[in-house]
Design a protein around this motif. Structure first.
Motif, PDB file in Angstrom:
ATOM      1  N   LEU A 181     -36.205 -81.394 -27.117  1.00  0.00           N
ATOM      2  CA  LEU A 181     -35.197 -80.362 -26.837  1.00  0.00           C
ATOM      3  C   LEU A 181     -34.492 -79.983 -28.141  1.00  0.00           C
ATOM      4  N   PRO A 182     -34.398 -78.668 -28.418  1.00  0.00           N
ATOM      5  CA  PRO A 182     -33.818 -78.254 -29.713  1.00  0.00           C
ATOM      6  C   PRO A 182     -32.288 -78.313 -29.762  1.00  0.00           C
ATOM      7  N   THR A 183     -31.693 -79.295 -29.082  1.00  0.00           N
ATOM      8  CA  THR A 183     -30.238 -79.483 -29.175  1.00  0.00           C
ATOM      9  C   THR A 183     -29.972 -80.737 -30.003  1.00  0.00           C
ATOM     10  N   PRO A 184     -29.153 -80.603 -31.071  1.00  0.00           N
ATOM     11  CA  PRO A 184     -28.947 -81.733 -31.979  1.00  0.00           C
ATOM     12  C   PRO A 184     -28.315 -82.929 -31.284  1.00  0.00           C
ATOM     13  N   SER A 185     -28.798 -84.119 -31.621  1.00  0.00           N
ATOM     14  CA  SER A 185     -28.295 -85.356 -31.021  1.00  0.00           C
ATOM     15  C   SER A 185     -27.080 -85.874 -31.778  1.00  0.00           C
ATOM     16  N   LYS A 186     -26.812 -85.260 -32.964  1.00  0.00           N
ATOM     17  CA  LYS A 186     -25.728 -85.736 -33.842  1.00  0.00           C
ATOM     18  C   LYS A 186     -25.979 -87.176 -34.300  1.00  0.00           C
ATOM     19  N   LYS A 187     -27.267 -87.531 -34.384  1.00  0.00           N
ATOM     20  CA  LYS A 187     -27.608 -88.882 -34.845  1.00  0.00           C
ATOM     21  C   LYS A 187     -27.205 -89.086 -36.294  1.00  0.00           C
ATOM     22  N   ARG A 188     -27.304 -88.015 -37.072  1.00  0.00           N
ATOM     23  CA  ARG A 188     -26.948 -88.110 -38.485  1.00  0.00           C
ATOM     24  C   ARG A 188     -26.359 -86.772 -38.878  1.00  0.00           C
ATOM     25  N   ASP A 189     -25.229 -86.803 -39.561  1.00  0.00           N
ATOM     26  CA  ASP A 189     -24.598 -85.572 -40.014  1.00  0.00           C
ATOM     27  C   ASP A 189     -24.911 -85.334 -41.484  1.00  0.00           C
ATOM     28  N   TYR A 190     -25.259 -84.111 -41.819  1.00  0.00           N
ATOM     29  CA  TYR A 190     -25.494 -83.751 -43.223  1.00  0.00           C
ATOM     30  C   TYR A 190     -24.528 -82.640 -43.607  1.00  0.00           C
ATOM     31  N   ARG A 191     -24.134 -82.625 -44.890  1.00  0.00           N
ATOM     32  CA  ARG A 191     -23.361 -81.480 -45.372  1.00  0.00           C
ATOM     33  C   ARG A 191     -23.906 -81.015 -46.712  1.00  0.00           C
ATOM     34  N   VAL A 192     -23.673 -79.735 -46.998  1.00  0.00           N
ATOM     35  CA  VAL A 192     -24.137 -79.175 -48.266  1.00  0.00           C
ATOM     36  C   VAL A 192     -23.321 -79.771 -49.405  1.00  0.00           C
ATOM     37  N   THR A 193     -24.005 -80.315 -50.410  1.00  0.00           N
ATOM     38  CA  THR A 193     -23.289 -80.861 -51.565  1.00  0.00           C
ATOM     39  C   THR A 193     -23.600 -80.084 -52.842  1.00  0.00           C
ATOM     40  N   ASN A 194     -24.620 -79.207 -52.781  1.00  0.00           N
ATOM     41  CA  ASN A 194     -24.936 -78.398 -53.958  1.00  0.00           C
ATOM     42  C   ASN A 194     -25.818 -77.220 -53.573  1.00  0.00           C
ATOM     43  N   TYR A 236     -42.411 -80.567 -31.375  1.00  0.00           N
ATOM     44  CA  TYR A 236     -41.081 -80.512 -31.973  1.00  0.00           C
ATOM     45  C   TYR A 236     -40.750 -79.043 -32.206  1.00  0.00           C
ATOM     46  N   PRO A 237     -39.909 -78.438 -31.359  1.00  0.00           N
ATOM     47  CA  PRO A 237     -39.625 -77.008 -31.503  1.00  0.00           C
ATOM     48  C   PRO A 237     -38.853 -76.687 -32.785  1.00  0.00           C
ATOM     49  N   VAL A 238     -39.192 -75.555 -33.399  1.00  0.00           N
ATOM     50  CA  VAL A 238     -38.488 -75.053 -34.578  1.00  0.00           C
ATOM     51  C   VAL A 238     -38.273 -73.547 -34.378  1.00  0.00           C
ATOM     52  N   LYS A 255     -32.237 -71.879 -41.776  1.00  0.00           N
ATOM     53  CA  LYS A 255     -31.750 -73.086 -41.098  1.00  0.00           C
ATOM     54  C   LYS A 255     -32.768 -74.210 -41.256  1.00  0.00           C
ATOM     55  N   ILE A 256     -32.273 -75.463 -41.160  1.00  0.00           N
ATOM     56  CA  ILE A 256     -33.152 -76.634 -41.272  1.00  0.00           C
ATOM     57  C   ILE A 256     -33.048 -77.457 -39.987  1.00  0.00           C
ATOM     58  N   PHE A 257     -34.196 -77.908 -39.490  1.00  0.00           N
ATOM     59  CA  PHE A 257     -34.252 -78.781 -38.321  1.00  0.00           C
ATOM     60  C   PHE A 257     -34.807 -80.129 -38.759  1.00  0.00           C
ATOM     61  N   VAL A 258     -34.076 -81.193 -38.384  1.00  0.00           N
ATOM     62  CA  VAL A 258     -34.492 -82.544 -38.757  1.00  0.00           C
ATOM     63  C   VAL A 258     -34.860 -83.295 -37.483  1.00  0.00           C
ATOM     64  N   TRP A 259     -36.140 -83.593 -37.349  1.00  0.00           N
ATOM     65  CA  TRP A 259     -36.631 -84.253 -36.132  1.00  0.00           C
ATOM     66  C   TRP A 259     -36.935 -85.725 -36.391  1.00  0.00           C
ATOM     67  N   GLU A 260     -36.533 -86.560 -35.434  1.00  0.00           N
ATOM     68  CA  GLU A 260     -36.963 -87.956 -35.449  1.00  0.00           C
ATOM     69  C   GLU A 260     -38.408 -87.953 -34.972  1.00  0.00           C
ATOM     70  N   LEU A 261     -39.308 -88.513 -35.783  1.00  0.00           N
ATOM     71  CA  LEU A 261     -40.737 -88.387 -35.467  1.00  0.00           C
ATOM     72  C   LEU A 261     -41.218 -89.415 -34.455  1.00  0.00           C
ATOM     73  N   GLN A 262     -40.650 -90.631 -34.522  1.00  0.00           N
ATOM     74  CA  GLN A 262     -41.261 -91.727 -33.783  1.00  0.00           C
ATOM     75  C   GLN A 262     -40.501 -92.103 -32.515  1.00  0.00           C
ATOM     76  N   PRO A 282     -39.113 -88.879 -25.623  1.00  0.00           N
ATOM     77  CA  PRO A 282     -39.352 -87.563 -26.212  1.00  0.00           C
ATOM     78  C   PRO A 282     -38.687 -87.429 -27.591  1.00  0.00           C
ATOM     79  N   PRO A 283     -39.172 -86.458 -28.389  1.00  0.00           N
ATOM     80  CA  PRO A 283     -38.613 -86.279 -29.734  1.00  0.00           C
ATOM     81  C   PRO A 283     -37.113 -86.006 -29.706  1.00  0.00           C
ATOM     82  N   VAL A 284     -36.419 -86.535 -30.714  1.00  0.00           N
ATOM     83  CA  VAL A 284     -34.974 -86.348 -30.813  1.00  0.00           C
ATOM     84  C   VAL A 284     -34.676 -85.475 -32.031  1.00  0.00           C
ATOM     85  N   LEU A 285     -33.915 -84.417 -31.827  1.00  0.00           N
ATOM     86  CA  LEU A 285     -33.475 -83.593 -32.947  1.00  0.00           C
ATOM     87  C   LEU A 285     -32.275 -84.290 -33.598  1.00  0.00           C
TER      88      LEU A 285
END
Length: 371
Positions: A15-28, A286-288, A315-322, A325-328
């Motif tokens: 499902l293409p809804t983020p799980s908030k497993k890891r937060d990223y922010r732009v640093t550069n 893994y939907p993109v 935009k960037i999508f980060v999927w848990e591969l293993q 069902p797949p986790v965004l």
């Protein structure tokens, strides 16, 4: 022969809804130049330089280092003598004595092996009859690289001696541009390639490994080497109905993507008795969203825990591969990032994600430490 689906094994859709497993922010964010950047790749070959990466765009190859606090330092830059060259791909390799090489290729069909220590050309490989779309390094033997070309062939090269060892092309080969290629992570003989003929092919070097060994000790002119043509793959899969522009091994499974807004994970079931035949099991998808133009490539961290992929909208999508069902893990968006992302690079542990864009920018995202 193309793989067929088996009944009762419908793929698991993420499902293409983020799980908030890891937060990223732009640093550069760096504006490298005016020309599109087509590739960005971290150096996973040498553990001393895991934070070093290379980009290509136009006739330039640039090497950078990711430092603390979002800092990106330019280490070196190579500009090709031909101002009309346009590099599409870059990989890290090394010589037999462990010297790091940056290997780039593109429009002109020439592989440039650049000595990262001296910024000078170590060797140039001429052989492909048309442009080069991807170069990858054999992780178990990093003096070997493989190139995928518009000339419908895949070639294996020894970067140390400059020899073209094997050419995968011919009767059973690709019928259009080859867009992507990858070495199997643990089976040193296997390669997967895909392209504009909508197929993914698996090739074996097992019968021809003596040629690979011979290439390391060859002292005569590289042009005198008895390069071997391999005409038949061990497997051909028709998973997609359009161009396949990126494929990567995930263990013995394959991740591949076309222009239909998803990455597909599938298992090739090769019949050893009858090469070329077999079936495929599609395991998960893994939907993109908005990933419907070709030449967009995904990347994984060193241990293949996650894949990051950009899209046409920046935009960037980060999927848990293993996980099934797949986790965004995360969906990364920034108001200023609107240009198509041609490739991403995930750092060794996945804590940094780089993207290179059509507008000549490089973006750096860093995982936010959770308290």
């Amino acid at each position: 022969m193309s793989g067929k689906f088996t009944i009762g094994s419908e793929p698991v859709m993420g499902l293409p809804t983020p799980s908030k497993k890891r937060d990223y922010r732009v640093t550069n964010r760096l504006q490298e130049g005016k020309r599109p950047l087509y590739a960005v790749v971290f150096n996973f070959i040498d553990s001393r330089h895991f934070n070093v990466f290379a980009t290509v765009g136009g006739n330039r190859v640039t090497v950078y280092q990711c430092l603390e606090g979002g800092v990106i330092a330019v280490l070196q830059s190579y500009v090709d003598e031909d101002k009309d060259e346009s590099f599409y791909t870059v990989t890290w390799a090394c010589s037999i004595d462990g010297m790091p090489f940056v290997v780039a290729g593109g429009l002109n069909g020439i592989l440039r092996v650049i000595d990262a220590g001296s910024e000078k050309i170590h060797k140039s490989f001429v052989g492909h009859g048309d442009s080069i779309n991807e170069i990858r390094t054999q992780p178990l033997k990093p003096s070997l690289v493989v190139s995928a070309s518009k000339d419908e062939s895949v070639r294996i090269w020894n970067v140390h001696t400059g020899i073209c060892i094997l050419i995968f092309s011919g009767a059973g080969g690709h019928r259009n541009e080859v867009l992507s290629v990858d070495f199997h992570p643990s089976d040193i003989y296997r390669i997967a390639s895909c392209g504009m003929d909508n197929t993914v092919k698996i090739w074996s070097m097992k019968e021809f490994w003596t040629y690979v060994e011979k290439s390391s000790t060859w002292t005569d002119l590289p042009s005198k080497f008895p390069t071997k043509y391999v005409q038949f793959p061990v497997f051909t899969a028709s998973i997609h109905t359009n161009y396949v522009d990126c494929n990567r091994w995930l263990g013995d499974f394959i991740l591949s993507k076309s222009v239909d807004n998803e990455i597909v994970l599938w298992e090739p079931k090769v019949k050893d008795q009858s090469p070329g035949e077999g079936s495929v099991d599609i395991l998960q998808k893994y939907p993109v969203p908005d990933c419907d133009i070709w030449f967009i490539k995904f990347s994984c961290d060193f241990h293949y825990n996650a894949a990051a992929i950009g899209n046409r909208e920046g935009k960037i999508f980060v999927w848990e591969l293993q996980s099934s069902p797949p986790v965004l893990i995360a969906r990364l968006t920034h108001a200023q990032s609107k240009s198509p992302i041609r490739q991403t690079a995930m750092s060794f542990d996945g804590s940094t994600i780089l993207s290179c864009c059509e507008d000549g920018t490089i973006w750096r995202w860093d995982a936010v430490a959770t308290s």
